[in-house]
Scaffold this motif. Structure first.
Motif, PDB file in Angstrom:
ATOM      1  N   THR A  45     -14.792 -62.409  -8.411  1.00 14.86           N
ATOM      2  CA  THR A  45     -13.581 -61.584  -8.364  1.00 14.86           C
ATOM      3  C   THR A  45     -13.771 -60.283  -7.601  1.00 14.86           C
ATOM      4  N   PHE A  46     -15.015 -59.866  -7.412  1.00 16.52           N
ATOM      5  CA  PHE A  46     -15.326 -58.674  -6.620  1.00 16.52           C
ATOM      6  C   PHE A  46     -16.751 -58.806  -6.121  1.00 16.52           C
ATOM      7  N   ALA A  47     -16.975 -58.382  -4.888  1.00 17.55           N
ATOM      8  CA  ALA A  47     -18.325 -58.364  -4.323  1.00 17.55           C
ATOM      9  C   ALA A  47     -18.406 -57.221  -3.323  1.00 17.55           C
ATOM     10  N   ASP A  48     -19.551 -56.536  -3.336  1.00 22.99           N
ATOM     11  CA  ASP A  48     -19.725 -55.409  -2.426  1.00 22.99           C
ATOM     12  C   ASP A  48     -20.810 -55.702  -1.395  1.00 22.99           C
ATOM     13  N   SER A  49     -21.223 -54.666  -0.689  1.00 18.84           N
ATOM     14  CA  SER A  49     -22.206 -54.840   0.382  1.00 18.84           C
ATOM     15  C   SER A  49     -23.561 -55.317  -0.134  1.00 18.84           C
ATOM     16  N   MET A  50     -23.916 -54.993  -1.367  1.00 22.81           N
ATOM     17  CA  MET A  50     -25.184 -55.468  -1.917  1.00 22.81           C
ATOM     18  C   MET A  50     -25.137 -56.979  -2.161  1.00 22.81           C
ATOM     19  N   PHE A  51     -24.002 -57.499  -2.576  1.00 25.68           N
ATOM     20  CA  PHE A  51     -23.820 -58.946  -2.699  1.00 25.68           C
ATOM     21  C   PHE A  51     -23.939 -59.576  -1.316  1.00 25.68           C
ATOM     22  N   ARG A  68     -19.711 -65.976 -11.864  1.00 21.62           N
ATOM     23  CA  ARG A  68     -18.340 -65.608 -12.223  1.00 21.62           C
ATOM     24  C   ARG A  68     -18.260 -64.106 -12.423  1.00 21.62           C
ATOM     25  N   GLY A  69     -17.202 -63.501 -11.916  1.00 21.38           N
ATOM     26  CA  GLY A  69     -16.971 -62.089 -12.169  1.00 21.38           C
ATOM     27  C   GLY A  69     -17.259 -61.212 -10.976  1.00 21.38           C
ATOM     28  N   GLU A  70     -17.651 -59.973 -11.271  1.00 28.63           N
ATOM     29  CA  GLU A  70     -17.877 -58.950 -10.264  1.00 28.63           C
ATOM     30  C   GLU A  70     -19.365 -58.798  -9.960  1.00 28.63           C
ATOM     31  N   PHE A  71     -19.674 -58.588  -8.668  1.00 30.96           N
ATOM     32  CA  PHE A  71     -21.061 -58.442  -8.245  1.00 30.96           C
ATOM     33  C   PHE A  71     -21.202 -57.213  -7.358  1.00 30.96           C
ATOM     34  N   ASP A  72     -21.929 -56.236  -7.889  1.00 31.93           N
ATOM     35  CA  ASP A  72     -22.228 -55.025  -7.147  1.00 31.93           C
ATOM     36  C   ASP A  72     -23.648 -54.597  -7.484  1.00 31.93           C
ATOM     37  N   THR A  89     -14.161 -63.244  -1.767  1.00 29.77           N
ATOM     38  CA  THR A  89     -15.367 -63.585  -1.013  1.00 29.77           C
ATOM     39  C   THR A  89     -15.020 -63.918   0.437  1.00 29.77           C
ATOM     40  N   THR A  90     -13.963 -64.667   0.631  1.00 29.55           N
ATOM     41  CA  THR A  90     -13.533 -65.024   1.979  1.00 29.55           C
ATOM     42  C   THR A  90     -13.238 -63.772   2.791  1.00 29.55           C
ATOM     43  N   ARG A  91     -12.552 -62.822   2.189  1.00 32.23           N
ATOM     44  CA  ARG A  91     -12.214 -61.579   2.884  1.00 32.23           C
ATOM     45  C   ARG A  91     -13.476 -60.798   3.251  1.00 32.23           C
ATOM     46  N   LEU A  92     -14.400 -60.640   2.302  1.00 29.16           N
ATOM     47  CA  LEU A  92     -15.637 -59.910   2.562  1.00 29.16           C
ATOM     48  C   LEU A  92     -16.422 -60.545   3.709  1.00 29.16           C
ATOM     49  N   LEU A  93     -16.587 -61.858   3.659  1.00 33.42           N
ATOM     50  CA  LEU A  93     -17.356 -62.542   4.698  1.00 33.42           C
ATOM     51  C   LEU A  93     -16.658 -62.455   6.052  1.00 33.42           C
ATOM     52  N   GLY A  94     -15.335 -62.503   6.051  1.00 32.27           N
ATOM     53  CA  GLY A  94     -14.578 -62.421   7.295  1.00 32.27           C
ATOM     54  C   GLY A  94     -14.600 -61.037   7.916  1.00 32.27           C
ATOM     55  N   VAL A  95     -14.496 -60.001   7.105  1.00 33.56           N
ATOM     56  CA  VAL A  95     -14.462 -58.622   7.607  1.00 33.56           C
ATOM     57  C   VAL A  95     -15.725 -58.282   8.383  1.00 33.56           C
ATOM     58  N   MET A 140     -20.616 -60.353 -15.867  1.00 37.76           N
ATOM     59  CA  MET A 140     -21.052 -61.351 -14.928  1.00 37.76           C
ATOM     60  C   MET A 140     -21.717 -62.474 -15.694  1.00 37.76           C
ATOM     61  N   THR A 141     -21.327 -63.670 -15.360  1.00 36.88           N
ATOM     62  CA  THR A 141     -21.983 -64.840 -15.928  1.00 36.88           C
ATOM     63  C   THR A 141     -22.295 -65.793 -14.797  1.00 36.88           C
ATOM     64  N   THR A 142     -23.295 -66.624 -15.009  1.00 32.20           N
ATOM     65  CA  THR A 142     -23.608 -67.639 -14.015  1.00 32.20           C
ATOM     66  C   THR A 142     -23.783 -68.970 -14.715  1.00 32.20           C
ATOM     67  N   HIS A 143     -23.615 -70.028 -13.953  1.00 27.15           N
ATOM     68  CA  HIS A 143     -23.762 -71.374 -14.483  1.00 27.15           C
ATOM     69  C   HIS A 143     -24.547 -72.174 -13.454  1.00 27.15           C
ATOM     70  N   GLU A 144     -25.479 -72.952 -13.931  1.00 30.48           N
ATOM     71  CA  GLU A 144     -26.266 -73.786 -13.023  1.00 30.48           C
ATOM     72  C   GLU A 144     -26.106 -75.233 -13.448  1.00 30.48           C
ATOM     73  N   SER A 145     -25.760 -76.098 -12.502  1.00 28.63           N
ATOM     74  CA  SER A 145     -25.679 -77.515 -12.823  1.00 28.63           C
ATOM     75  C   SER A 145     -27.002 -78.176 -12.486  1.00 28.63           C
ATOM     76  N   ARG A 146     -27.276 -79.298 -13.081  1.00 25.12           N
ATOM     77  CA  ARG A 146     -28.509 -80.041 -12.826  1.00 25.12           C
ATOM     78  C   ARG A 146     -28.347 -80.866 -11.565  1.00 25.12           C
ATOM     79  N   PRO A 147     -29.229 -80.689 -10.592  1.00 23.47           N
ATOM     80  CA  PRO A 147     -29.133 -81.472  -9.366  1.00 23.47           C
ATOM     81  C   PRO A 147     -29.730 -82.860  -9.550  1.00 23.47           C
ATOM     82  N   SER A 148     -29.204 -83.800  -8.793  1.00 24.89           N
ATOM     83  CA  SER A 148     -29.883 -85.084  -8.723  1.00 24.89           C
ATOM     84  C   SER A 148     -31.036 -84.919  -7.748  1.00 24.89           C
TER      85      SER A 148
END
Length: 105
Positions: A52-58, A19-23, A80-86, A1-9
């Motif tokens: 690419t993967f997310a479970d109930s804890m995500f 990015r990646g899997e989140f459980d 993610t779309t599938r998880l949120l829709g289900v 798992m990696t994350t990226h943060e952009s600088r906000p204005s």
């Protein structure tokens, strides 16, 4: 798992792009990053295109974040779309097709 943060204005919400899997085993760093942003900003944009993967804890983290701040989900991956829709979360979360659309007030 990696994350990226952009600088906000000064007028835009910060964006995180996990990015990646989140459980239950690897959700900690993302949760910590969200907590840091919530403490400093009025909301955040979650670029969900690289998940690419997310479970109930995500899902728990997303719903809890939504309840605490202005959470906007951008470009959700098919996973993610599938998880949120289900579970029906797509009916109350703020989901946008792109990061740019999510950052627009």
């Amino acid at each position: 798992m990696t994350t990226h943060e952009s600088r906000p204005s000064s007028t835009q919400l910060p964006v995180i792009a996990p990015r990646g899997e989140f459980d239950i085993d690897n959700l900690g760093p993302l949760e910590a990053q969200i907590e840091t942003l919530i403490a400093a900003h009025s909301g955040l944009v979650l670029d969900a295109s690289g998940i690419t993967f997310a479970d109930s804890m995500f899902l728990r983290l997303i719903v809890a974040t939504h309840q605490r701040t202005d959470l906007r989900i951008a470009a959700p991956s098919p996973t993610t779309t599938r998880l949120l829709g289900v579970v029906g979360a797509d009916t109350f979360l703020r989901i946008h097709p792109t990061v740019e659309a999510a950052r627009t007030p």
